[in-house]
Design a protein around this motif. Structure first.
Motif: not given
Length: 328
Positions: A298-319
């Motif tokens: 069942f666990m094979g359904q979940f993909g995993v990514w690493v976020i490599e953007d230092d500004y992701a929290a700023l991007i999310g706040s704007a969104a």
């Protein structure tokens, strides 16, 4: 000091507050304007409102319709306190510091969750393959850096709910006698063996120190030193430390995936997560992530990514601000 550019179409201020530094920038609707971002050292300011006033002061008078801050700490009812810094911020203080008509205070992992779908593809590194996500599938952000936390992301068309949590302060899962000894070592020093006491920068240092005690050769090393030794010569104790960390991270991430069923993917954020990613294959992250007995397949359904953007929290706040504005 040279004033930062202030684009005429900028209408929102966003900030990402960590234990050491604060990043502040401007946004036009949901779009972060990278050229406006400035980093402040928190030690040079008595509180967040002083950081924000300093940033606003560099621009002179400008129309700030909305402002949002993401903090590394728990947030409740629009008020948050940083876990590793004695700063507190609420919506009213944020409005006074920026002149914004509309404000929001988020946990930093919540902000990362709001950034999903807006992070450039080149800043997402897939480390575990999974099934093709369905539209509006739930997602999960796991932050591993100065601390540890998770934020489940629930989508419904244009609407998005990113729930806060303090998952890093739950019990550390153990599966063998060695890990039980590690837990007892942490309990003796800190009173409680929480997830964050291993899965964080300082946690990496504790695992290294525990291995020294186990070997009768006690010594310490900083997280940066441990990772540097791994990169240069595969230092045996550093390698064992990283192996324990990677397997534990895989197990905890897998547990969180079962809790939240993020068929839209699991996203690892934070400097420690990025530093560990090159060693996932070598030390069995995927196996630990999927090792759930009857639910291993069942666990094979979940993909995993690493976020490599230092500004992701700023991007999310704007969104997040843009979604709220469109919902009014």
């Amino acid at each position: 000091m040279t004033a930062l550019p202030h684009p005429d179409h900028a209408d929102a201020l966003v900030a990402d507050i960590g234990g050491t530094n604060t990043r502040v920038g401007l946004a036009a609707g949901p779009t972060l304007l990278p050229e406006t971002i400035r980093r402040f050292r928190n030690a040079e300011y008595p509180g967040l409102e002083h950081v924000l006033r300093a940033y606003v002061g560099e621009h002179g008078a400008f129309a700030c319709k909305a402002a949002s801050v993401a903090i590394a700490g728990p947030v409740r009812d629009g008020r948050g306190t940083l876990t590793n810094l004695d700063w507190t911020i609420d919506r009213e203080t944020l409005a006074a510091a920026t002149g914004a008509d509309f404000t929001a205070v988020l946990n930093d992992l919540q902000a990362q969750g709001h950034a999903l779908g807006r992070i450039a593809a080149e800043n997402l590194h897939q480390v575990v393959e999974g099934a093709e996500p369905a539209p509006n599938a739930s997602q999960l952000v796991i932050g591993v850096g100065t601390g540890f936390n998770v934020a489940p992301v629930h989508n419904a068309g244009e609407a998005r709910l990113v729930a806060p949590s303090e998952a890093g302060h739950g019990n550390l899962p153990i599966s063998n006698e060695a890990e039980l000894r590690l837990c007892r070592y942490i309990e003796k020093a800190h009173g409680f063996a929480a997830v964050e006491e291993v899965l964080s920068g300082r946690g990496l240092e504790r695992v290294y120190a525990w291995l020294g005690e186990e070997a009768g050769d006690p010594r310490s090393a900083s997280a940066a030193e441990i990772m540097d030794r791994m990169g240069k010569d595969g230092h045996p104790r550093s390698a064992e430390t990283v192996a324990i960390f990677v397997r534990m991270l895989g197990r905890v991430a897998g547990n969180q995936a079962l809790d939240h069923l993020p068929f839209g993917g699991v996203f690892l954020a934070g400097g420690v997560a990025r530093a560990m990613a090159p060693y996932f294959g070598r030390f069995g992250f995927i196996e630990a992530f999927r090792d759930k007995g009857r639910f291993t397949e069942f666990m094979g359904q979940f993909g995993v990514w690493v976020i490599e953007d230092d500004y992701a929290a700023l991007i999310g706040s704007a969104a997040h601000l843009d979604r709220l504005a469109r919902a009014v």
